[in-house]
Design a protein around this motif. Structure first.
Motif, PDB file in Angstrom:
ATOM      1  N   LEU A 199       0.856  -1.186   0.000  1.00  0.00           N
ATOM      2  CA  LEU A 199       0.000   0.000   0.000  1.00  0.00           C
ATOM      3  C   LEU A 199       0.889   1.233   0.000  1.00  0.00           C
ATOM      4  O   LEU A 199       1.754   1.374   0.864  1.00  0.00           O
ATOM      5  N   ASP A 200       0.682   2.078  -0.986  1.00  0.00           N
ATOM      6  CA  ASP A 200       1.484   3.303  -1.112  1.00  0.00           C
ATOM      7  C   ASP A 200       0.588   4.463  -0.693  1.00  0.00           C
ATOM      8  O   ASP A 200      -0.348   4.815  -1.411  1.00  0.00           O
ATOM      9  N   TYR A 201       0.805   4.981   0.514  1.00  0.00           N
ATOM     10  CA  TYR A 201       0.011   6.124   0.976  1.00  0.00           C
ATOM     11  C   TYR A 201       0.868   6.993   1.885  1.00  0.00           C
ATOM     12  O   TYR A 201       2.000   6.621   2.210  1.00  0.00           O
ATOM     13  N   GLY A 202       0.312   8.111   2.317  1.00  0.00           N
ATOM     14  CA  GLY A 202       1.122   9.056   3.104  1.00  0.00           C
ATOM     15  C   GLY A 202       1.958   9.817   2.101  1.00  0.00           C
ATOM     16  O   GLY A 202       1.587  10.881   1.623  1.00  0.00           O
ATOM     17  N   ALA A 203       3.074   9.205   1.713  1.00  0.00           N
ATOM     18  CA  ALA A 203       3.944   9.763   0.674  1.00  0.00           C
ATOM     19  C   ALA A 203       4.244  11.239   0.922  1.00  0.00           C
ATOM     20  O   ALA A 203       3.982  12.104   0.090  1.00  0.00           O
ATOM     21  N   TYR A 204       4.771  11.501   2.110  1.00  0.00           N
ATOM     22  CA  TYR A 204       5.061  12.880   2.516  1.00  0.00           C
ATOM     23  C   TYR A 204       6.301  13.398   1.791  1.00  0.00           C
ATOM     24  O   TYR A 204       7.115  12.625   1.287  1.00  0.00           O
ATOM     25  N   ASN A 205       6.413  14.701   1.769  1.00  0.00           N
ATOM     26  CA  ASN A 205       7.533  15.298   1.048  1.00  0.00           C
ATOM     27  C   ASN A 205       8.532  15.931   2.002  1.00  0.00           C
ATOM     28  O   ASN A 205       8.144  16.645   2.925  1.00  0.00           O
ATOM     29  N   VAL A 206       9.789  15.665   1.764  1.00  0.00           N
ATOM     30  CA  VAL A 206      10.836  16.252   2.597  1.00  0.00           C
ATOM     31  C   VAL A 206      10.927  17.754   2.310  1.00  0.00           C
ATOM     32  O   VAL A 206      10.794  18.175   1.154  1.00  0.00           O
TER      33      VAL A 206
ATOM     34  N   GLY B 159      -3.786  17.989   1.607  1.00  0.00           N
ATOM     35  CA  GLY B 159      -3.860  16.883   0.653  1.00  0.00           C
ATOM     36  C   GLY B 159      -3.317  15.587   1.229  1.00  0.00           C
ATOM     37  O   GLY B 159      -3.619  14.510   0.720  1.00  0.00           O
ATOM     38  N   HIS B 160      -2.505  15.685   2.277  1.00  0.00           N
ATOM     39  CA  HIS B 160      -1.949  14.456   2.845  1.00  0.00           C
ATOM     40  C   HIS B 160      -2.867  13.821   3.887  1.00  0.00           C
ATOM     41  O   HIS B 160      -2.575  12.744   4.402  1.00  0.00           O
ATOM     42  N   LEU B 161      -3.960  14.511   4.182  1.00  0.00           N
ATOM     43  CA  LEU B 161      -4.852  13.991   5.211  1.00  0.00           C
ATOM     44  C   LEU B 161      -5.576  12.725   4.734  1.00  0.00           C
ATOM     45  O   LEU B 161      -5.570  11.695   5.401  1.00  0.00           O
TER      46      LEU B 161
ATOM     47  N   THR C 172      12.915  12.023 -12.995  1.00  0.00           N
ATOM     48  CA  THR C 172      11.638  12.682 -12.728  1.00  0.00           C
ATOM     49  C   THR C 172      10.799  11.832 -11.773  1.00  0.00           C
ATOM     50  O   THR C 172      11.204  10.740 -11.367  1.00  0.00           O
ATOM     51  N   TYR C 173       9.632  12.361 -11.472  1.00  0.00           N
ATOM     52  CA  TYR C 173       8.636  11.627 -10.665  1.00  0.00           C
ATOM     53  C   TYR C 173       8.325  10.291 -11.343  1.00  0.00           C
ATOM     54  O   TYR C 173       8.182   9.259 -10.691  1.00  0.00           O
ATOM     55  N   ASP C 174       8.252  10.315 -12.682  1.00  0.00           N
ATOM     56  CA  ASP C 174       7.995   9.094 -13.453  1.00  0.00           C
ATOM     57  C   ASP C 174       9.125   8.082 -13.269  1.00  0.00           C
ATOM     58  O   ASP C 174       8.888   6.886 -13.076  1.00  0.00           O
TER      59      ASP C 174
ATOM     60  N   THR D 197      11.379   7.702 -10.842  1.00  0.00           N
ATOM     61  CA  THR D 197      11.479   7.047  -9.537  1.00  0.00           C
ATOM     62  C   THR D 197      10.262   6.167  -9.262  1.00  0.00           C
ATOM     63  O   THR D 197      10.374   5.158  -8.564  1.00  0.00           O
ATOM     64  N   ASP D 198       9.115   6.508  -9.831  1.00  0.00           N
ATOM     65  CA  ASP D 198       7.946   5.659  -9.577  1.00  0.00           C
ATOM     66  C   ASP D 198       8.088   4.291 -10.244  1.00  0.00           C
ATOM     67  O   ASP D 198       7.719   3.275  -9.655  1.00  0.00           O
ATOM     68  N   LEU D 199       8.630   4.268 -11.453  1.00  0.00           N
ATOM     69  CA  LEU D 199       8.813   2.966 -12.109  1.00  0.00           C
ATOM     70  C   LEU D 199       9.879   2.154 -11.364  1.00  0.00           C
ATOM     71  O   LEU D 199       9.734   0.946 -11.165  1.00  0.00           O
TER      72      LEU D 199
ATOM     73  N   ARG E  86      -6.151  13.740  -8.983  1.00  0.00           N
ATOM     74  CA  ARG E  86      -5.516  14.436 -10.112  1.00  0.00           C
ATOM     75  C   ARG E  86      -4.284  13.698 -10.636  1.00  0.00           C
ATOM     76  O   ARG E  86      -3.748  14.023 -11.683  1.00  0.00           O
ATOM     77  N   GLN E  87      -3.829  12.692  -9.890  1.00  0.00           N
ATOM     78  CA  GLN E  87      -2.672  11.928 -10.370  1.00  0.00           C
ATOM     79  C   GLN E  87      -3.072  10.677 -11.160  1.00  0.00           C
ATOM     80  O   GLN E  87      -2.211   9.852 -11.478  1.00  0.00           O
ATOM     81  N   SER E  88      -4.352  10.521 -11.483  1.00  0.00           N
ATOM     82  CA  SER E  88      -4.751   9.251 -12.137  1.00  0.00           C
ATOM     83  C   SER E  88      -4.041   8.999 -13.451  1.00  0.00           C
ATOM     84  O   SER E  88      -3.704   7.858 -13.741  1.00  0.00           O
TER      85      SER E  88
ATOM     86  N   HIS F 264      -1.060   9.939 -14.358  1.00  0.00           N
ATOM     87  CA  HIS F 264       0.305   9.488 -14.053  1.00  0.00           C
ATOM     88  C   HIS F 264       0.319   7.994 -13.743  1.00  0.00           C
ATOM     89  O   HIS F 264       1.166   7.245 -14.230  1.00  0.00           O
ATOM     90  N   PHE F 265      -0.640   7.555 -12.906  1.00  0.00           N
ATOM     91  CA  PHE F 265      -0.627   6.144 -12.526  1.00  0.00           C
ATOM     92  C   PHE F 265      -1.010   5.233 -13.688  1.00  0.00           C
ATOM     93  O   PHE F 265      -0.433   4.164 -13.844  1.00  0.00           O
ATOM     94  N   GLU F 266      -1.938   5.674 -14.512  1.00  0.00           N
ATOM     95  CA  GLU F 266      -2.278   4.882 -15.694  1.00  0.00           C
ATOM     96  C   GLU F 266      -1.012   4.693 -16.553  1.00  0.00           C
ATOM     97  O   GLU F 266      -0.715   3.582 -17.008  1.00  0.00           O
TER      98      GLU F 266
HETATM   99  N1  ARG Z   1       4.650  12.755  -2.704  1.00  0.00           N
HETATM  100  C1  ARG Z   1       3.561  12.859  -3.604  1.00  0.00           C
HETATM  101  C2  ARG Z   1       2.675  14.058  -3.222  1.00  0.00           C
HETATM  102  O1  ARG Z   1       2.799  14.605  -2.138  1.00  0.00           O
HETATM  103  C3  ARG Z   1       2.696  11.623  -3.647  1.00  0.00           C
HETATM  104  C4  ARG Z   1       3.402  10.337  -3.986  1.00  0.00           C
HETATM  105  C5  ARG Z   1       2.450   9.207  -4.185  1.00  0.00           C
HETATM  106  N2  ARG Z   1       3.101   7.946  -4.402  1.00  0.00           N
HETATM  107  C6  ARG Z   1       3.765   7.628  -5.524  1.00  0.00           C
HETATM  108  N3  ARG Z   1       4.360   6.466  -5.581  1.00  0.00           N
HETATM  109  N4  ARG Z   1       3.842   8.438  -6.546  1.00  0.00           N
HETATM  110  O2  ARG Z   1       1.829  14.435  -4.012  1.00  0.00           O
END
Ligand code: ARG
Length: 573
Positions: free
Chosen positions: A107-114, A121-123, A313-315, A317-319, A341-343, A345-347
């Motif tokens: 499960l990929d959730y939370g995904a906080y940013n440093v 949006g993280h709630l 890119t985000y792409d 590291t996600d792959l 809004r990220q659908s 990207h995930f597709e």
């Molecule tokens: N860190 C990203 C954000 O705050 C969400 C990341 C979601 N997970 C992922 N594997 N792309 O929007």
């Protein structure tokens, strides 16, 4: 115990065909009902009411069925035996049937940013992700929660560039930085929170600064020692505030706090996999993967493997993260919980992963959630008009609870106030279909009445108090033949519907089912409490014992439900 399944299986076996079983809202006529006679009448060339009588007679032979009746054009109502209901509730309250086919689920959730403070949006990702995780575990799946931190991209470079602007004298910016040296420099969390917004606003106005940050990003990702040492300083500040948030939200600790930086370790390996299959194309200086299919009607942009500046890119590291998870957990299912809004990207990601053979498309799911709005229907803002941080939401709820408690003349300590406020926020969040937007109104969600977190907590506090006052020694066994009142039956049947609800909540990835169930359960508990006196002097011992048993069963079930939402019960309210 999954009462629905039990009854449904027994009926299907008895009849030799599958019927559609319903649980009517109004249970005065029956605990279950079926339209089977009407559905079958045509093919069997029979009158539906006559067929209903035939089916009902057969069903009456089942030992747990007390009575059947026919209503309207051929509905069959089914009432269960009181003993059957009470005994099963006693033995199985709050237990969940274990899945016969346990899966490994990432499960990929939370995904906080440093270096970026947690925002509103993280709630939802945190709350929905955590509850889904708890539900899956309860059913018997093996889950791993991944906090895929944003810890590798442009924001890191902007913060480094900003600190360089503020403190050019620090040694981190020199090419020959010695990583073993200790640098006397500390950053406070509140200071750090201002750096990224300031730097990104400044970069928009200053192309030179912007270009410098790009340069820093490239060097940082290639291993510049000074930048890396500085990054580690603010990384630790961020990790601390993430862990504070996890505690404040009372969500389970993440199994992996591995984000983009960790995933980046796999770039070379994944790059080889892609190039061996000729999947990477040059396009305007960028390296892209074409994920478009002939059948696509909507635009499907290419997946950005390396951008035109040569950066990850985000792409990217996600792959790589998919590859990493495949190596680490080898999941049967990988579920992402992010803003809807990220659908796209995930597709794209799922297609890229599928085409490259890293992980097939059917192992992926994306749960995209809607926006949290203010009462004006626009994305929720703080009173000062700024975009709300995650803490702002919790603070707003706490202050609303404090006002309410003050107005009612109660005296509750700070810990209780936080418990109630958290319940208000989480419960309100989970009540809504995850895909839809909802309105966050601090005053409404903290009400002690209605479909709210405080209401369900209050119900649990009330049951605890009844059992405490009863002293626990009144839980005596009843005789063989119990006669339940309608309120008792309604409550016990709802309790026996818990397992079924949890299973459906998981199957449909619908955490709102658990929250709404919890509210319905609480309503039935409170009706029972009002209509079925327990500790009053005129209640005979047998009735009291029996009602205390029901109270205990209800509390056990409610506790399991509250735990799935990650709520704790205050000692008083
Ligand atoms: N860190 C990203 C954000 O705050 C969400 C990341 C979601 N997970 C992922 N594997 N792309 O929007």
């Amino acid at each position: 115990m999954n009462l629905y399944k039990y009854v449904s299986d027994a009926i299907n076996e008895k009849l030799g065909f599958s019927v559609n079983l319903e649980t009517p809202r109004n249970r005065a006529f029956g605990d279950f009902s079926t339209n089977a006679a009407m559905a079958l009448a045509k093919t069997m060339k029979k009158n539906p009411r006559e067929l209903a009588v035939e089916i009902a007679n057969k069903l009456s032979e089942l030992d747990f069925i007390a009575e059947t009746s026919i209503a309207g054009p051929g509905f069959i109502n089914i009432k269960l035996h009181d003993d059957f209901i009470l005994n099963n509730a006693k033995n199985h309250a709050g237990t969940i049937t274990q899945t016969p086919s346990p899966m490994i689920i990432d499960l990929d959730y939370g995904a906080y940013n440093v270096a970026k403070s947690l925002h509103i949006g993280h709630l939802r990702t945190s709350i929905v992700g955590d509850t889904l995780n708890r539900i899956a575990r309860k059913i018997g799946h093996k889950t791993f929660s991944w906090n895929h931190m944003g810890d590798w991209g442009k924001p890191m470079a902007l913060v480094i560039a900003w600190i360089e602007r503020l403190h050019p004298e620090l040694p981190y910016f020199q090419e020959n930085f010695d990583p073993t040296q200790s640098v006397d420099y500390t950053i406070s969390p509140s200071e750090l929170n201002t750096y990224y917004p300031s730097a990104s606003a400044f970069a928009k106005e200053n192309p030179e600064f912007q270009a410098h940050a790009q340069d820093i990003k490239a060097k940082f990702q290639k291993g510049h020692q000074g930048y890396f040492a500085l990054y580690e300083k603010f990384l630790n500040v961020s990790l601390q505030s993430m862990s504070d948030t996890v505690n404040r939200l009372n969500i389970l600790p993440f199994d992996y706090n591995w984000g983009e930086r960790n995933a980046a370790k796999y770039i070379d390996t994944v790059d080889k996999i892609l190039r061996d299959q000729n999947m990477v194309y040059e396009n305007d200086g960028a390296q892209i993967i074409n994920v478009k299919k002939d059948t696509d009607n909507a635009p499907m942009p290419p997946y950005m493997w390396v951008d035109s500046r040569g950066a990850d890119t985000y792409d990217t590291t996600d792959l790589c993260a998919v590859y990493c998870r495949k190596q680490t957990d080898n999941p049967d299912l990988l579920i992402y919980i992010t803003d809807s809004r990220q659908s796209l990207h995930f597709e794209q990601l799922f297609r890229a992963s599928d085409m490259s053979g890293i992980m097939p498309y059917n192992k992926f799911e994306h749960i995209g959630y809607g926006t949290i709005n203010g009462t004006d229907g626009k994305p929720f803002k703080t009173r000062s008009g700024n975009a709300a941080g995650l803490d702002d939401i919790l603070d707003a709820a706490e202050s609303a609870v404090r006002n309410r408690v003050f107005e009612s003349g109660k005296n509750l300590d700070n810990q209780t106030i936080s418990q109630i406020a958290l319940a208000a926020v989480k419960f309100n969040d989970l009540l809504h279909d995850v895909r839809s937007d909802y309105v966050f109104d601090p005053s409404a969600v903290t009400s002690f009445e209605g479909r709210t977190g405080p209401y369900v907590l209050y119900t649990a506090v009330r049951l605890n108090s009844v059992l405490r006052r009863a002293g626990g020694n009144n839980l005596q066994e009843q005789g063989d033949h119990t006669k339940l009142t309608q309120d008792e039956r309604n409550l016990l049947i709802e309790i026996l519907d818990f397992d079924h609800t949890v299973q459906s909540a998981f199957e449909n990835r619908a955490t709102d089912m658990v929250a709404n169930y919890t509210y319905d359960l609480c309503q039935l508990i409170n009706t029972f409490y009002h209509n079925c006196p327990i500790l009053r002097d005129d209640i005979d011992n047998e009735t009291r014992g029996h009602r205390l048993t029901i109270t205990k069963i209800a509390l056990d079930t409610l506790c399991v439900a509250l735990d799935m939402i990650g709520l704790t019960i205050p000692s008083e309210m």
